[in-house]
Design a protein around this motif. Structure first.
Motif, mmCIF file in Angstrom:
data_model
loop_
_atom_site.group_PDB
_atom_site.id
_atom_site.type_symbol
_atom_site.label_atom_id
_atom_site.label_comp_id
_atom_site.label_asym_id
_atom_site.label_seq_id
_atom_site.Cartn_x
_atom_site.Cartn_y
_atom_site.Cartn_z
ATOM 1 N N ASP A 261 0.653 -1.253 -0.002
ATOM 2 C CA ASP A 261 0.132 -0.167 0.182
ATOM 3 C C ASP A 261 1.130 1.130 0.431
ATOM 4 N N TRP A 283 -9.299 2.466 -0.934
ATOM 5 C CA TRP A 283 -8.822 3.193 -0.253
ATOM 6 C C TRP A 283 -9.639 3.400 1.408
ATOM 7 N N GLN A 291 -5.238 6.086 2.736
ATOM 8 C CA GLN A 291 -3.805 5.104 2.910
ATOM 9 C C GLN A 291 -5.061 3.640 1.111
ATOM 10 N N TRP A 293 -5.003 0.912 -1.283
ATOM 11 C CA TRP A 293 -3.989 -0.619 -0.443
ATOM 12 C C TRP A 293 -3.959 -0.560 -3.005
#
Length: 637
Positions: A261, A283, A291, A293
């Motif tokens: 990530d 996300w 974040q 992924w």
């Protein structure tokens, strides 16, 4: 036999009755006599079949037998796979049926419901095995089989035939550990590791072979290495009146390890609208941290885009929101800022950024064509370095801009006693962006001619029946000079009597008119008085010539003739004759050009009245009504 005797006696009695009826009907012509009725064997058989019809035979089933399911249970050791194949067979037809087995099976033994059974081979087909069954219902055929394991480019391949079975299932035991298995023609259901090997269970699709391919698992040292990566973030910030829009593109380059990530640091009060990319799985945003992924761990490069917005002041000293990549050891990219709406950037202060050209920062920023766009490039540094951008934005009140208007209109009308009305309309037009001038003639009018800037034109026809005249445009940044648009048409009205009321309807245009002049010529034997209140905005006034420079300055063609006469434009006579001869030679025998409407010279004849008007709205059709009366004595006006 009893039924047969009963049927024979019944047939005899029927024949006797028929014969008796014939005798009764014939008593008048012949005397009664005893006799016998003889039936042919074919008629007797037909009567017998009609008395007791045979039951129809049932239709045969659509298939004789079917292979409903096949289950494999094999153990792989080296280049051979040994085990069992259990085939579930459903027989539908009575009697002997032949059930074909899947092609490619190497059978060592066969049992049907626990009892040994022999398999047959079809004549002319080597290696094709069939099962002969005479019992309807379901049976289970258990085969002891051996299947070869092939090796292709370091990969072991086991292919299991499934024939036309609707359901296929395979359980494979590999006497090896640490392998990666790939299934083709089916779906992997379960995988487990044991002390002696690994087990794989899969279901086949049916109709195509079920293939297992495995190879030794390669340990990737990148999974255990610490993550190192570089990043580039390019963002476009649009400073709007109500909200600030941000579009960003993030590119990652993994130098060491793999990236599951990535984290993006967001400005305060920033709202993410969308995160998209081919490798993005999901996300989430929490405490100014985005974040993202990935579907699979990233070993080389990855790219995704995001959009969001936030609210900041519309004018004054503004801090431009910047997105950051705190987890990268080197962050590059840039930012482009534009003012949306009426405004401009007065001052700028940058820290950790250098001014750059928009074309140097990629398609996201270079595709914008805003006049207020400025661009900055990041200093290459880690993701936690200090970067700030402060701007001073000034806002202006937007003003409406008139793209085209008619600064003056001149109308000339000539009325005859029989009701015919000739109207000439001349408009002094200033145009910046308009392509056409839309005109609507009176319903009974017929167009005679039209011209734009002294050149005759053929008007187009709009969907609503209106006329469309092409307008001239002015180059951007220069003041639009006026030019004349002229339209002449013939209208019809009731013929004049000794006294009455007449009406003159003028053309309607889709532009506002600042000032209008109307000169009406009427028959000399009549006295004309405009009707107050029914003539729109027109009022009687003393005649004054037009004031627009389009009417007072000479046309371009006249000015050119004057320049030629004064010698400002000189052309060699011999060269001119050659050009004329060449044109005549090239155009000889060509199709004639389409005729353009000729400009009608308006005949100013007879007495007249002059009217003026101001501020005529667009698409408004001006009109004038007046009373007329025949004079007993001819006077002069």
């Amino acid at each position: 036999m009893d039924r047969l005797r009963l049927f024979v006696w019944g047939s005899v009695l029927i024949a006797i009755a028929i014969a008796g009826g014939v005798s009764v009907s014939a008593q008048s012509t012949a005397p009664a006599s005893d006799g016998w009725v003889v039936l042919p064997v074919s008629e007797y058989a037909a009567l017998k079949r009609a008395a007791s019809p045979a039951e129809p035979e049932p239709e045969p089933p659509p298939v004789e037998a079917t292979l409903s399911r096949i289950d494999y249970s094999l153990k792989v050791d080296g280049d051979l796979a040994t085990g069992e194949a259990r085939l579930t067979v459903d027989v539908i037809k009575d009697g002997w049926v032949r059930v074909p087995l899947p092609d490619g099976l190497m059978v060592r033994d066969a049992q049907l419901d626990g009892h040994p059974v022999n398999l047959a081979t079809q004549s002319g087909e080597s290696g094709r095995l069939d099962l002969l069954l005479a019992k309807t219902g379901r049976s289970v055929l258990t085969l002891k089989i051996v299947a070869p394991v092939k090796t292709v480019a370091g990969t072991d391949v086991l292919q299991l035939p499934v024939s036309n079975s609707a359901v296929s299932h395979a359980a494979i035991e590999l006497l090896r550990q640490g392998v990666d298995v790939r299934i083709t023609g089916g779906l992997l259901l379960q995988h487990s590791e044991s002390a002696t090997g690994s087990n794989w269970i899969a279901n086949g699709k049916g109709g195509e072979p079920l293939t297992f391919a495995w190879r030794r698992k390669v340990d990737d040292s990148r999974l255990t290495q610490p993550l190192r990566m570089r990043g580039a973030i390019t963002q476009l910030v649009g400073l709007g009146e109500d909200a600030t829009q941000v579009n960003a593109e993030v590119q990652l380059e993994v130098l060491q390890g793999v990236a599951q990530d990535v984290h993006v640091q967001l400005p305060e009060q920033f709202t993410i609208n969308q995160v998209s990319g081919a490798t993005v799985s999901d996300w989430d945003v929490k405490d100014r941290d985005l974040q993202v992924w990935f579907i699979e761990p990233v070993q080389n490069t990855a790219r995704f885009t995001l959009t969001g917005e936030l609210r900041i002041a519309r004018a004054g000293q503004l801090n431009v929101p910047l997105l950051r990549l705190p987890g990268v050891e080197r962050e590059s990219g840039g930012v482009g800022v534009e003012v949306l709406g009426a405004g401009e950037i007065k001052d700028r202060q940058a820290n950790g950024l250098d001014e750059a050209e928009a074309a140097e920062l990629g398609q996201l920023i270079s595709s914008r064509q805003s006049p207020s766009l400025i661009a900055f490039r990041f200093h290459p540094a880690d993701g936690n370095s200090t970067r700030t951008l402060s701007l001073t934005v000034a806002r202006y009140t937007p003003q409406a801009v008139l793209t085209a208007n008619i600064e003056e209109a001149e109308y000339n009308a000539l009325i005859a006693v029989d009701g015919k009305v000739l109207v000439q309309s001349r408009f002094a037009v200033r145009n910046n962006q308009r392509n056409f001038l839309k005109l609507n003639l009176p319903p009974t009018a017929v167009l005679w001619s039209a011209s734009v800037a002294g050149r005759p034109v053929r008007p187009g026809r709009g969907p609503d029946g209106s006329l469309l005249l092409p307008l001239e445009k002015t180059r951007s940044g220069s003041e639009a000079p006026p030019f004349i648009v002229e339209v002449s048409y013939l209208d019809r009205a009731p013929a004049w009597t000794d006294r009455g009321r007449a009406r003159v309807s003028l053309v309607a245009v889709d532009l506002p008119i600042s000032k209008s002049h109307l000169l009406i010529h009427h028959p000399p034997l009549f006295r004309v008085t405009p009707v107050v209140g029914l003539s729109g905005n027109f009022r009687v006034a003393t005649y004054t010539p037009p004031e627009s420079t389009a009417f007072t300055s000479p046309p371009a063609s006249t000015a050119t003739q004057q320049q030629q006469a004064e010698g400002e434009i000189s052309v060699d006579q011999a060269e001119a004759k050659q050009l004329v001869a060449k044109v005549r030679e090239n155009t000889h025998g060509a199709r004639p050009a389409r005729n353009l409407p000729l400009r009608v010279v308006f005949p100013h004849f007879g007495p007249s009245i002059f009217l003026v008007s101001e501020l005529t709205g667009e698409n408004q059709a001006p009109s004038v009504e007046f009373d007329f009366q025949r004079e007993r004595k001819r006077g002069e006006k």
